[in-house]
Design an enzyme around this catalytic site. Structure first.
Site, PDB file in Angstrom:
ATOM      1  CB  SER A 182      -0.856  -0.074   0.934  1.00  0.00           C
ATOM      2  OG  SER A 182      -1.863   1.019   1.025  1.00  0.00           O
ATOM      3  CG  ASP A 391      -5.907  -2.322  -5.049  1.00  0.00           C
ATOM      4  OD1 ASP A 391      -6.998  -1.635  -4.326  1.00  0.00           O
ATOM      5  OD2 ASP A 391      -4.844  -2.265  -4.773  1.00  0.00           O
ATOM      6  CG  HIS A 447      -5.415  -1.828  -1.140  1.00  0.00           C
ATOM      7  ND1 HIS A 447      -4.248  -1.518  -2.068  1.00  0.00           N
ATOM      8  CD2 HIS A 447      -5.281  -1.335   0.036  1.00  0.00           C
ATOM      9  CE1 HIS A 447      -3.393  -0.569  -1.228  1.00  0.00           C
ATOM     10  NE2 HIS A 447      -4.071  -0.417  -0.232  1.00  0.00           N
TER      11      HIS A 447
END
Length: 470
Positions: A182, A391, A447
């Site tokens: 991330s 994602d 994600h």
């Protein structure tokens, strides 16, 4: 005395001084059991603090799990959770660590922990760190020391790693990888740069860096958020006609639109209508008002979604906050008493916001790390970059664009990789001199990828760390 012997003596003396200082400024404890877990751990867990920065005013908390296979030979991973400001415990318990919450049996005061059969600690030693100060159980001894930035945080993380290895010299020769996901797409390359700088300067200890690992990585902040429109079109969420119209009328730029460009504004209103009820962490999950994700991810409007019943996956996030705020848990983890008021999985005062260059506590002084990746292509370095293909927080299409910009040679072209005979995703291998980059999508993952597809991601990391094909 000969010059070589004198240099060796001086190096040994300097190392002894550093080692002595490190022992005075760090603490650690071996943890054999934690509240919520039934029995003694079948792995070795250590927690502790390491002081960094000026006068060691920043005290960084960490969790370290030795490899369950061969601690002496397996790689050492430093895992940096994103945010910024999200605790290393998040990566440990929700993604790649040896413990997970038993959601079906966690109705008591203390949520239940069970073993994760797909923990990456089965093939690697892993340090999970709370960074910067104000994250998780990490703290500062002055108000000023709580203020940080991308650059300063990377410096502190490098200092942490140096001191940690001086306190754990048996891991100095293990292959070292800096890893994260991330927002750590910004953080990890900055730390890698710090490590390379230390190696080139001959700073002790000289770290045995072999490369880096990035999952669903935010790498270019503007390009990432702007790239969601193209990704949405590719995934069938926007029609060809609407996408082409928006692309032409907005000239490919969908953020901070010129108010006088009425055609672009009209198109983007239709784009918003199509996407506003799509859940960005995983586009196939049902929409619901976010409790956790709204804090973690800036919305297109720059504010958080209304708070009501949280998404089922967001409910899972609440287990960690419930667990970590129990006094018995903090005592078991050897958390310094009186250093935090309330533990949060992610510190909202540090969380990235596209519309601002800083929060009260954190300055976003780095907006892209593509140039860092370009510099690594001239190193003897291995890289693994993976993305969940569902994602929309950090679309895999955006990641593929910046990898393409590195202008690497293709070693093995786009092809499927498998787990138990099923397609687990797609992969491409690149190289430039002694630099090698493996890129992989994880089919059906969001994600972040290991949270959604733990078995597939375990096989991916096991194969890659073993220098084999995915």
């Amino acid at each position: 005395m000969s010059q070589p012997h004198l240099r060796q003596l001086l190096l040994s003396f300097n190392l002894m001084l550093l080692l002595t200082a490190a022992f005075f400024t760090t603490t650690h404890s071996v943890i054999q059991n934690l509240p919520g877990f039934n029995g003694t751990f079948p792995f070795k867990l250590q927690t502790g603090y390491i002081g960094v920065g000026e006068s060691e005013q920043v005290q960084l908390f960490y969790y370290f799990i030795e490899s369950e296979r061969s601690p002496a030979n397996d790689p050492l991973l430093l895992w940096l959770t994103g945010g910024p400001g999200c605790s290393g415990f998040s990566g440990l318990v929700y993604e790649i660590g040896p413990l997970v919450f038993d959601y079906d049996n966690s109705d008591g005061i203390i949520p239940t922990l069970v073993l994760n059969p797909y923990s990456w600690t089965k093939v690697a030693n892993i340090i999970f760190i709370d960074q910067p100060a104000g994250t998780g159980f990490s703290y500062a001894t002055t108000a000023e020391a709580y203020k940080s930035s991308n650059t300063l945080s990377a410096i502190h993380t490098y200092q942490f790693l140096q001191k940690w290895l001086l306190n754990h010299p048996k891991f100095l020769n293990n292959p070292l990888y800096i890893a994260g996901d991330s927002y750590s797409g910004i953080t990890v390359p900055l730390v890698v740069n710090q490590v390379y700088g230390g190696i080139e300067a001959g700073r002790n200890p000289v770290l045995n860096l072999k490369g880096y690992i990035l999952g669903n990585p935010l790498t270019q902040t503007y390009a990432n958020y702007n790239g969601r429109v193209a990704y949405a079109h590719r995934m069938g969420l926007l029609s060809d006609e609407l996408y082409q119209s928006a692309k032409e009328n907005c000239y490919g730029y969908y953020l901070s639109v010129d108010p006088s460009n009425g055609a672009c504004k009209d198109d983007l209103e239709r784009v918003t209508q199509c996407l506003e009820k799509i859940r960005k962490p995983h586009i196939l999950e049902p929409w619901c008002d976010n409790m956790w994700t709204a804090l973690l991810l800036p919305s297109d409007e720059g504010h958080c979604a209304p708070q009501s019943e949280p998404c089922y996956r967001d409910k899972y996030a609440l287990y960690s906050e419930k667990w970590a705020n129990v006094k018995l848990v903090q005592e078991a983890l050897q958390v310094a008493e009186g250093t935090i008021t309330e533990w949060a999985r992610c510190n909202a005062t540090l969380t990235y916001d596209l519309d601002y260059n800083q929060t009260e506590a954190f300055t976003y002084d780095v907006k892209s790390t593509v140039d860092d990746h370009k510099s690594f292509t001239y190193k003897d370095c291995r890289a693994l970059v993976y993305s969940g293909d569902h994602d929309m927080v950090v679309p895999h299409t955006v990641t593929e664009e910046w990898i393409k910009s590195l202008k690497l040679q293709v070693k093995n072209g786009w092809r499927p990789w498998f787990v138990d005979g099923q397609v687990a995703g797609y992969t491409t291998e690149y190289f430039h001199g002694r630099y090698e980059l493996t890129y992989a999508t994880v089919k059906g993952a969001g994600h972040t990828a290991p949270e959604y597809k733990p078995e597939e991601c375990f096989h991916m990391i096991q194969r890659w760390l073993g220098h084999g094909p995915l």
